[in-house]
Design an enzyme around this catalytic site. Structure first.
Site, PDB file in Angstrom:
ATOM      1  N   ARG A  69       0.803  -1.214   0.000  1.00  0.00           N
ATOM      2  CA  ARG A  69       0.000   0.000   0.000  1.00  0.00           C
ATOM      3  C   ARG A  69       0.843   1.274   0.000  1.00  0.00           C
ATOM      4  O   ARG A  69       0.599   2.187  -0.801  1.00  0.00           O
ATOM      5  CB  ARG A  69      -0.927   0.068   1.224  1.00  0.00           C
ATOM      6  CG  ARG A  69      -2.190  -0.729   1.064  1.00  0.00           C
ATOM      7  CD  ARG A  69      -2.569  -1.345   2.367  1.00  0.00           C
ATOM      8  NE  ARG A  69      -1.591  -2.349   2.720  1.00  0.00           N
ATOM      9  CZ  ARG A  69      -1.644  -3.614   2.285  1.00  0.00           C
ATOM     10  NH1 ARG A  69      -2.644  -4.014   1.565  1.00  0.00           N
ATOM     11  NH2 ARG A  69      -0.687  -4.486   2.585  1.00  0.00           N
ATOM     12  N   THR A  70       1.800   1.358   0.909  1.00  0.00           N
ATOM     13  CA  THR A  70       2.521   2.618   1.043  1.00  0.00           C
ATOM     14  C   THR A  70       3.354   2.867  -0.216  1.00  0.00           C
ATOM     15  O   THR A  70       3.321   3.963  -0.790  1.00  0.00           O
ATOM     16  CB  THR A  70       3.405   2.588   2.305  1.00  0.00           C
ATOM     17  OG1 THR A  70       2.625   2.083   3.385  1.00  0.00           O
ATOM     18  CG2 THR A  70       3.916   3.970   2.652  1.00  0.00           C
ATOM     19  N   LYS A  99      27.008  -3.873  -1.064  1.00  0.00           N
ATOM     20  CA  LYS A  99      28.487  -3.861  -1.100  1.00  0.00           C
ATOM     21  C   LYS A  99      29.059  -3.175   0.134  1.00  0.00           C
ATOM     22  O   LYS A  99      30.265  -2.993   0.238  1.00  0.00           O
ATOM     23  CB  LYS A  99      28.968  -3.116  -2.350  1.00  0.00           C
ATOM     24  CG  LYS A  99      28.467  -3.692  -3.648  1.00  0.00           C
ATOM     25  CD  LYS A  99      28.852  -2.764  -4.818  1.00  0.00           C
ATOM     26  CE  LYS A  99      27.890  -2.943  -5.976  1.00  0.00           C
ATOM     27  NZ  LYS A  99      27.930  -1.805  -6.898  1.00  0.00           N
ATOM     28  N   ARG A 120      11.141   3.720   3.886  1.00  0.00           N
ATOM     29  CA  ARG A 120      10.734   2.759   4.921  1.00  0.00           C
ATOM     30  C   ARG A 120      11.973   1.975   5.341  1.00  0.00           C
ATOM     31  O   ARG A 120      12.768   1.570   4.489  1.00  0.00           O
ATOM     32  CB  ARG A 120       9.656   1.810   4.396  1.00  0.00           C
ATOM     33  CG  ARG A 120       9.346   0.689   5.394  1.00  0.00           C
ATOM     34  CD  ARG A 120       8.163  -0.139   4.977  1.00  0.00           C
ATOM     35  NE  ARG A 120       6.921   0.599   5.139  1.00  0.00           N
ATOM     36  CZ  ARG A 120       5.712   0.045   5.002  1.00  0.00           C
ATOM     37  NH1 ARG A 120       5.596  -1.240   4.710  1.00  0.00           N
ATOM     38  NH2 ARG A 120       4.614   0.774   5.149  1.00  0.00           N
ATOM     39  N   HIS A 149       4.385   5.631  11.584  1.00  0.00           N
ATOM     40  CA  HIS A 149       4.041   5.524  10.162  1.00  0.00           C
ATOM     41  C   HIS A 149       3.116   6.717   9.897  1.00  0.00           C
ATOM     42  O   HIS A 149       1.904   6.579   9.778  1.00  0.00           O
ATOM     43  CB  HIS A 149       3.330   4.191   9.932  1.00  0.00           C
ATOM     44  CG  HIS A 149       3.108   3.814   8.504  1.00  0.00           C
ATOM     45  ND1 HIS A 149       3.332   4.670   7.450  1.00  0.00           N
ATOM     46  CD2 HIS A 149       2.676   2.649   7.946  1.00  0.00           C
ATOM     47  CE1 HIS A 149       3.053   4.052   6.321  1.00  0.00           C
ATOM     48  NE2 HIS A 149       2.642   2.819   6.593  1.00  0.00           N
TER      49      HIS A 149
END
Ligand code: CP
Length: 325
Positions: A69-70, A99, A120, A149
């Site tokens: 969703r986000t 790396k 996120r 959130h």
């Protein structure tokens, strides 16, 4: 990475170039500005009105954790407004993070290509750290571990406001994982900006808010009532907000199995305890805590307005931050 700092810049009526890290940055006036802009965005999206509000703008979506969703709604929001995206999912495998590139360098590299970064990350405080690392572009927190959130809370608040035309004088029931659920914490912070809010928090003892969070939230003036039986759900609630038990935050699968899905929203529960105007919300994904038989109930908004509002609110937020609204 540390906890979210109290020094995060307040919105104070002006979203331009601001990082969005926490609901702590918002006042009711800021939310009104955002909701007014969201109403306009809704019209653009529903009527397929061509928009160039974000023309020439590029936004990086940097997601260290999975998302449907986000990620999807931010990507769609940017495209609805004529902007473009750089999309990096799982940078641990598909970027030079694999790396050994540092977090700070990663932020500075991607900011060179864009006008804002939506991030996120599994660590609490990571969004604030990214904001401190970035030299030029705003950071939008799309979930920082068990922290917050904020854009989910903004869409949740908008969904409640859209239904009741107010955000004060409300009674809600929040069910599920209070301890690990970042959407719950951001939503409580948002609602605590308003008067006469009572929230019943239904969870097993193991998943109650930390005592520190509980005490901090209560100091904001919100009335929190912890319950551990469905029989204590009040019949006058304006909204139910169910959440998933956050499996990925548990130290062992056994610990998770012991507490998962103790409280499931079924047709019977809705029929016995919800009012005729109660809306049933969930940030999603759900993994069994709302029975699919509830989906057809018109009071269930989680796969209807709540999900669509995610795109509208993110359109509005980006337009305001990138100075085009
Ligand atoms: N509600 C929410 O944050 O969903 P995703 O994890 O799919 O983005």
């Amino acid at each position: 990475m540390g906890n979210i700092q109290s020094s995060i810049e307040k919105i104070n009526g002006d979203f331009k170039k601001k990082d969005i890290i926490s609901l702590d940055q918002f006042t009711p006036t800021d939310l009104s500005i955002l909701f007014n802009a969201t109403d306009k965005m809704k019209k653009i999206a529903i009527n397929a009105i061509p928009s160039s509000l974000l023309a020439g703008k590029i936004v990086t979506l940097l997601f260290y954790e999975p998302s449907s969703r986000t990620f999807g709604s931010f990507a769609a929001a940017i495209k609805q407004l004529g902007g473009q995206t750089v999309e990096i999912q799982d940078p641990q495998h598909f970027s030079s993070v694999s790396k050994g590139e540092t977090f700070e360098d990663t932020i500075r590299v991607f900011e060179a290509y864009c006008d804002a970064i939506v991030m996120r990350h599994p660590q609490i405080g990571s969004a604030q750290d990214a904001a401190e690392a970035a030299f030029f572009v705003p950071i939008i927190n799309a979930g920082d571990g068990i922290g917050e959130h904020p854009t989910q809370a903004l869409l949740d608040l908008y969904t409640i406001y859209e239904k009741f035309n107010r955000l004060d004088n409300l009674t809600g029931v929040i069910g599920g994982d209070m301890l690990n659920g970042r959407t719950v914490k951001a939503l409580i912070k948002g609602l605590s900006l308003y008067k006469d809010i009572t929230l019943y928090l239904l969870s097993p003892d193991e998943l109650k808010l930390s005592r520190q969070d509980f005490s901090n939230f209560q100091k904001r003036g919100i009335n929190l009532i912890e319950i551990n039986s469905e029989k204590d759900i009040p019949k006058n609630a304006d909204f139910w907000y169910w959440t998933r038990v956050q499996k990925e935050r548990f130290p062992s699968i056994n610990d998770y199995e012991k507490v998962k899905n103790k409280f499931i929203v079924t047709k019977d529960l809705v029929n016995n305890y919800a009012g005729k105007n109660t809306i049933i919300m969930h940030p999603l994904p759900r993994v069994g805590e709302i029975d699919e038989s509830v989906d057809k109930d018109p009071r269930a908004v989680y796969l209807r307005t709540q999900i669509r509002n995610g795109m509208y609110i993110r359109m509005a937020l980006l337009a305001l931050i990138l100075e085009k609204a």
